[in-house]
Motif scaffolding. Structure first.
Motif, PDB file in Angstrom:
ATOM      1  N   ALA A  36       0.797  -1.236   0.000  1.00 57.80           N
ATOM      2  CA  ALA A  36       0.000   0.000   0.000  1.00 57.80           C
ATOM      3  C   ALA A  36       0.828   1.283   0.000  1.00 57.80           C
ATOM      4  O   ALA A  36       0.340   2.323  -0.435  1.00 57.80           O
ATOM      5  N   LEU A  37       2.069   1.222   0.470  1.00 59.45           N
ATOM      6  CA  LEU A  37       2.839   2.455   0.649  1.00 59.45           C
ATOM      7  C   LEU A  37       4.107   2.549  -0.194  1.00 59.45           C
ATOM      8  O   LEU A  37       4.626   3.649  -0.396  1.00 59.45           O
ATOM      9  N   TYR A  38       4.617   1.417  -0.681  1.00 54.43           N
ATOM     10  CA  TYR A  38       5.896   1.429  -1.402  1.00 54.43           C
ATOM     11  C   TYR A  38       5.695   0.997  -2.851  1.00 54.43           C
ATOM     12  O   TYR A  38       5.245  -0.117  -3.120  1.00 54.43           O
ATOM     13  N   ASP A  39       5.993   1.909  -3.757  1.00 60.20           N
ATOM     14  CA  ASP A  39       5.760   1.662  -5.183  1.00 60.20           C
ATOM     15  C   ASP A  39       7.062   1.407  -5.925  1.00 60.20           C
ATOM     16  O   ASP A  39       8.052   2.114  -5.719  1.00 60.20           O
ATOM     17  N   LYS A  40       7.028   0.416  -6.796  1.00 63.42           N
ATOM     18  CA  LYS A  40       8.170   0.120  -7.665  1.00 63.42           C
ATOM     19  C   LYS A  40       8.433   1.311  -8.588  1.00 63.42           C
ATOM     20  O   LYS A  40       7.503   1.970  -9.055  1.00 63.42           O
ATOM     21  N   ASP A  41       9.707   1.592  -8.825  1.00 65.83           N
ATOM     22  CA  ASP A  41      10.176   2.705  -9.656  1.00 65.83           C
ATOM     23  C   ASP A  41       9.908   4.072  -9.033  1.00 65.83           C
ATOM     24  O   ASP A  41      10.088   5.102  -9.673  1.00 65.83           O
ATOM     25  N   GLU A  74       9.877   4.455  -4.828  1.00 61.61           N
ATOM     26  CA  GLU A  74      10.737   4.285  -3.649  1.00 61.61           C
ATOM     27  C   GLU A  74      11.879   3.302  -3.902  1.00 61.61           C
ATOM     28  O   GLU A  74      12.908   3.359  -3.236  1.00 61.61           O
ATOM     29  N   TYR A  75      11.680   2.377  -4.838  1.00 60.08           N
ATOM     30  CA  TYR A  75      12.711   1.367  -5.108  1.00 60.08           C
ATOM     31  C   TYR A  75      12.617   0.918  -6.558  1.00 60.08           C
ATOM     32  O   TYR A  75      11.615   1.185  -7.251  1.00 60.08           O
ATOM     33  N   VAL A  76      13.658   0.231  -7.018  1.00 64.03           N
ATOM     34  CA  VAL A  76      13.635  -0.401  -8.342  1.00 64.03           C
ATOM     35  C   VAL A  76      14.026  -1.864  -8.164  1.00 64.03           C
ATOM     36  O   VAL A  76      14.608  -2.240  -7.141  1.00 64.03           O
ATOM     37  N   VAL A  77      13.685  -2.685  -9.149  1.00 66.74           N
ATOM     38  CA  VAL A  77      14.114  -4.089  -9.148  1.00 66.74           C
ATOM     39  C   VAL A  77      15.098  -4.263 -10.287  1.00 66.74           C
ATOM     40  O   VAL A  77      14.750  -4.086 -11.460  1.00 66.74           O
ATOM     41  N   MET A  78      16.354  -4.558  -9.940  1.00 69.16           N
ATOM     42  CA  MET A  78      17.408  -4.745 -10.942  1.00 69.16           C
ATOM     43  C   MET A  78      18.177  -6.019 -10.625  1.00 69.16           C
ATOM     44  O   MET A  78      18.539  -6.251  -9.464  1.00 69.16           O
ATOM     45  N   ASN A  79      18.398  -6.818 -11.635  1.00 72.48           N
ATOM     46  CA  ASN A  79      19.128  -8.083 -11.467  1.00 72.48           C
ATOM     47  C   ASN A  79      18.507  -8.938 -10.361  1.00 72.48           C
ATOM     48  O   ASN A  79      19.212  -9.510  -9.532  1.00 72.48           O
ATOM     49  N   SER A  80      17.177  -8.975 -10.337  1.00 75.81           N
ATOM     50  CA  SER A  80      16.418  -9.762  -9.348  1.00 75.81           C
ATOM     51  C   SER A  80      16.701  -9.335  -7.916  1.00 75.81           C
ATOM     52  O   SER A  80      16.660 -10.151  -6.998  1.00 75.81           O
ATOM     53  N   LYS A  81      16.989  -8.044  -7.740  1.00 79.76           N
ATOM     54  CA  LYS A  81      17.219  -7.514  -6.394  1.00 79.76           C
ATOM     55  C   LYS A  81      16.422  -6.231  -6.205  1.00 79.76           C
ATOM     56  O   LYS A  81      16.269  -5.440  -7.133  1.00 79.76           O
ATOM     57  N   LYS A 141       6.809  -9.393  -2.235  1.00 81.55           N
ATOM     58  CA  LYS A 141       5.833  -8.750  -3.133  1.00 81.55           C
ATOM     59  C   LYS A 141       6.300  -8.795  -4.586  1.00 81.55           C
ATOM     60  O   LYS A 141       5.513  -9.057  -5.499  1.00 81.55           O
ATOM     61  N   GLU A 142       7.605  -8.528  -4.806  1.00 81.23           N
ATOM     62  CA  GLU A 142       8.152  -8.451  -6.160  1.00 81.23           C
ATOM     63  C   GLU A 142       8.605  -9.802  -6.714  1.00 81.23           C
ATOM     64  O   GLU A 142       9.216  -9.876  -7.777  1.00 81.23           O
ATOM     65  N   ASN A 187      11.210  10.983  -9.435  1.00 78.98           N
ATOM     66  CA  ASN A 187      11.422   9.535  -9.333  1.00 78.98           C
ATOM     67  C   ASN A 187      11.570   8.910 -10.721  1.00 78.98           C
ATOM     68  O   ASN A 187      11.348   9.561 -11.746  1.00 78.98           O
ATOM     69  N   VAL A 188      11.950   7.643 -10.734  1.00 74.67           N
ATOM     70  CA  VAL A 188      12.203   6.899 -11.978  1.00 74.67           C
ATOM     71  C   VAL A 188      10.938   6.804 -12.818  1.00 74.67           C
ATOM     72  O   VAL A 188      10.967   6.963 -14.038  1.00 74.67           O
ATOM     73  N   GLU A 189       9.808   6.548 -12.167  1.00 73.90           N
ATOM     74  CA  GLU A 189       8.538   6.359 -12.879  1.00 73.90           C
ATOM     75  C   GLU A 189       8.197   7.589 -13.731  1.00 73.90           C
ATOM     76  O   GLU A 189       7.845   7.460 -14.912  1.00 73.90           O
ATOM     77  N   VAL A 190       8.318   8.784 -13.139  1.00 72.66           N
ATOM     78  CA  VAL A 190       7.980  10.011 -13.874  1.00 72.66           C
ATOM     79  C   VAL A 190       8.985  10.260 -14.992  1.00 72.66           C
ATOM     80  O   VAL A 190       8.619  10.700 -16.089  1.00 72.66           O
TER      81      VAL A 190
END
Length: 806
Positions: A503-508, A510-517, A545-546, A643-646
């Motif tokens: 509910a509070l942490y969005d990919k791209d 607050e965080y990104v997923v790179m190389n399965s991390k 979650k990811e 952020n990355v998303e924007v």
């Protein structure tokens, strides 16, 4: 009125500070001409002379310390009381030496600063400098090609590599930089506008203080800057026989890392300095230590290190028994079910509110719509459909009015609001709380209705004490209660962290997923935070979650905050372009005074008032239109995103318009130097997260100044005013032309959470149509107040730590 009278009589702080420091700059300028007639060898000999003068000043005290230590070591039978007395005397002598060193350094300051300035001038004016070869010259010549040995001579070139980029020295200290250097030497924070040469300013106090042989540390915010600055400025120090190194080039606990700390000048990142301190505290023998006593440090981007990251703990962790066992994957399906139910409910509440507000809505319908809106907002405040609906005329005002009504009387009516939703979210505090309805849903297929409810340990123990049975039986029942509480608390904690992750942490964002991390993105710089983890199981919840590997839990071996680490230095100073907004906090915690250094040339950049739109869609359309207009005018454009998303959304929109551009964000950080090198060329469009705001120097291409300079286009105001100022500071360096313009919508997080009601009401009253904008100094001031509110909240709700493993 009274403030303005006091200012007229006594002058403002900036004027008083300048009046205090100006004499030092004048003394340097008086000495400087005398050095120009010296040969290169004679100029280098000044450093030897300075070291001798420092040694002579402290000779008596140092001699007494050496004698006391030798006598103590030679007499193993010395009484403990006498031994303790000698060590106390040594401590007092050490303190006196520090006072004497500061006295002699103040005497040397004009000559030493002049020597550094003359060295910079000679490198600037000559392709090669010839000197009599010394031991350090020969060492450098064997490793690098900017120094070569010919017989008994060493030839220093004025070109060398800095972090893989060839540079030719082209800088000489301005008068205002001499003032900045004096401020740094006296342990102040020098606030200098972007592009005023903070890196060059630091060469003055670093050279002066390195002459003591006690070590000078220059602390940067990332390893790229640490390596670049050590190689960029290093030859100026090495020319004078001072050794320079960078800890980030060497492995922890290695002999090379130890040698780096023994250098006269040591560069490194704040985290590595802190982690080395922790490792030293865990060392088993004195020979394993790498750091020596903390003498003098200059912190680059001091506000970022001492304010933004100061309370984030540095943690050295290691494996914990059964750390690989967790319940995140086990309870994830339940949380997904709960989250999806909440989302469906929020959609229903939004539809209900829309229906009730159709055709204006009567009073009782408006009240019901307000309640539905409040429930939706407390359920999923970041939900896109809700944010969009709140941008419609009068809707946000209705929500705020309803919330105020239910918050009265110590929130007595709030349980009535929350009873229809599954969990509540406090976005400002980053916390969630499950309701009865949520607990029923998540434990519906479990026999035990108390499955996700914590046991009242105190009440259960009291009941056991009241009941019958032997002492052994009671003790056994108490153990069962405590065991049950331990199992349930782990279960509840797992579920709560999973809900927060969804509910509070969005990919791209607050965080990104790179190389399965899962990699955290620093909201201040936009850079990936290598080695940083969310604490308290939240990181594992996001990994679950990811659908990436959930890492084993660890236990803490040693921890320290940067705030406590940097207090250990005998003398601390800092540089930044944006410390004034944090001046009070820096003084209260560190007793560091902020001094504003004047610019070498007047700032010609035009900073426009913020433009506020109702929706993000209107805002982004206006941003793209502005980029097209600026590009057609032949100006380079730096588009700042939060952020990355924007940044990726802006890239897609530019692609649709056929506009060539570069993207600089946490996913493309490896190309940063290359992208920045071309960002000042005519017609270039660069989309960047906050990582373009610190330590990057955008050089303007041919014809750009005449076209109007670099244009800064901000797509959103950051939570921190300093980050906005850093982005603005990319343009208008050293008197260049340039402009900055920020675009904001009422759907932005900052405006949504802290934006003034007055702005929403004003836009409703004006009846602004789609695409129309409001732009006024009152609006800009209101946004700045929102940023101050955000800072107060977020400083208390941080949930991450810097972590490394043994």
């Amino acid at each position: 009125m009274i403030g303005s009278i006091i200012k007229k009589v006594f002058g403002d702080k900036a004027s008083r500070d300048l009046k205090e420091m100006q004499p030092y700059a004048d003394q340097v300028k008086a000495v400087y001409p005398q050095l120009q007639s010296l040969s290169n060898d004679e100029l280098r000999a000044k450093s030897v002379e300075f070291k001798q003068r420092i040694a002579a000043k402290i000779a008596d005290e140092q001699g007494r310390i050496d004698t006391l230590r030798q006598e103590t070591e030679d007499d193993p039978k010395m009484a403990i009381a006498e031994r303790e007395g000698r060590y106390q005397e040594i401590d007092k002598l050490e303190e006196k030496i520090l006072v004497l060193i500061e006295e002699v350094l103040m005497e040397l300051l004009p000559e030493a600063f002049a020597v550094m300035k003359e060295t910079a001038r000679r490198f600037n004016d000559n392709k090669e400098l010839t000197v009599t070869a010394q031991e350090l010259d020969r060492e450098i010549a064997a490793k690098r090609d900017n120094v070569r040995i010919e017989g008994d001579k060493a030839i220093w070139k004025n070109s060398w590599d800095a972090a893989g980029t060839p540079i030719t020295w082209d800088m000489v200290h301005y008068d205002v930089q001499l003032i900045g250097g004096a401020a740094l030497h006296k342990g102040k924070i020098a606030e200098m506008s972007t592009g005023e040469g903070k890196t060059l300013v630091a060469t003055l106090p670093m050279y002066l203080n390195a002459l003591t042989g006690r070590g000078v540390h220059l602390v940067t915010v990332n390893d790229y800057l640490a390596k670049r600055d050590s190689e960029w400025m290093g030859p100026l120090y090495e020319f004078h026989g001072l050794r320079v190194d960078c800890i980030d080039k060497h492995e922890p606990n290695s002999p090379a890392r130890r040698q780096a700390y023994l250098a006269d000048i040591t560069f490194g990142t704040n985290n590595e300095f802190g982690f080395d301190y922790l490792r030293d505290n865990m060392a088993h023998a004195p020979t394993a230590l790498v750091q020596r006593k903390h003498h003098y440090a200059i912190i680059d981007e001091v506000d970022s290190v001492l304010v933004d990251d100061a309370r984030t703990p540095l943690i050295i962790s290691g494996p914990t028994p059964k750390g690989e066992i967790h319940q995140f994957d086990e309870y994830k399906p339940r949380v997904e079910k709960l989250y999806n139910a909440q989302r469906s409910l929020v959609n229903k509440l939004i539809a209900e509110a829309k229906e009730l507000l159709k055709d204006g809505g009567k009073k009782d319908q408006a009240e019901k719509a307000g309640l539905a809106l409040l429930r939706a907002h407390r359920g999923l405040p970041k939900y896109g459909a809700l944010i969009k609906f709140l941008s419609e005329p009068g809707v946000r005002s209705l929500l705020q009015k309803t919330e105020s009504r239910y918050l009265q009387d110590q929130q007595k009516e709030m349980p009535f609001v929350d009873q229809e939703i599954y969990f509540t979210i406090d976005e400002k505090q980053h916390s969630i709380e499950m309701t009865e309805k949520g607990l029923d849903l998540i434990s519906g297929d479990v026999d035990d209705p108390q499955f996700f409810i914590l046991t009242d340990v105190g009440g259960a123990v009291a009941e056991i004490e009241k009941g019958g049975g032997t002492v052994e039986e009671k003790a056994k029942r108490k153990d069962e209660v405590l065991r049950d509480f331990g199992v349930k608390s782990e279960r509840v904690h797992t579920v709560n962290q999973l809900i927060r992750a969804y509910a509070l942490y969005d990919k791209d964002v607050e965080y990104v997923v790179m190389n399965s991390k899962v990699m955290i993105v620093d909201e201040q710089t936009g850079r990936i935070m290598e080695g940083r983890r969310y604490s308290d199981g939240l990181h594992q919840a996001i990994q679950s979650k990811e659908k990436v590997k959930v890492e084993a839990a660890t236990q803490t071996y040693a921890t320290v905050t940067l705030q406590n680490y940097f207090r250990m230095y005998h003398k601390l100073a800092g540089m930044t372009g944006t410390a004034e907004t944090e001046a009070q906090e820096l003084w209260d915690i560190y007793k560091l005074d902020v001094m504003s250094i004047p610019t070498n040339r007047p700032i010609a950049r035009k900073d426009n008032e913020d433009m506020v739109f109702k929706t993000k869609r209107e805002k982004y359309t206006a941003v793209i239109d502005e980029i097209v207009k600026l590009q057609e005018a032949g100006r380079p454009v730096l588009v700042g995103t939060t952020n990355v998303e924007v940044s990726e959304l802006m890239a897609k929109m530019l692609n649709m318009r056929g506009i060539k551009h570069d993207v600089l964000n946490a996913k493309q950080h490896a190309r940063e130097a290359d992208i920045v090198a071309h960002a000042g060329s005519s017609g270039t469009v660069t989309i960047a997260t906050n990582m373009a705001g610190r330590g990057t120097d955008i050089k303007l291409g041919a014809g750009v100044k005449e076209a109007g300079g670099l244009a800064i286009v901000g797509t959103e105001k950051h939570e921190s005013r300093r980050v906005d100022r850093q982005l603005r500071g990319r343009a208008g360096r050293q008197g260049d032309s340039g402009s900055s313009q920020f675009y904001i919508s009422l759907e932005d997080d900052l405006m949504r959470m802290f934006g003034s009601e007055r702005i929403a009401k004003l836009m409703d009253r004006l009846g602004l149509k789609e695409g129309e904008v409001i732009q006024h100094s009152m609006v800009t001031a209101s946004i700045e107040r929102a940023q101050k509110k955000w800072k107060k909240i977020t400083s208390a709700s941080a949930n991450a730590c810097w972590s490394t493993t043994m």
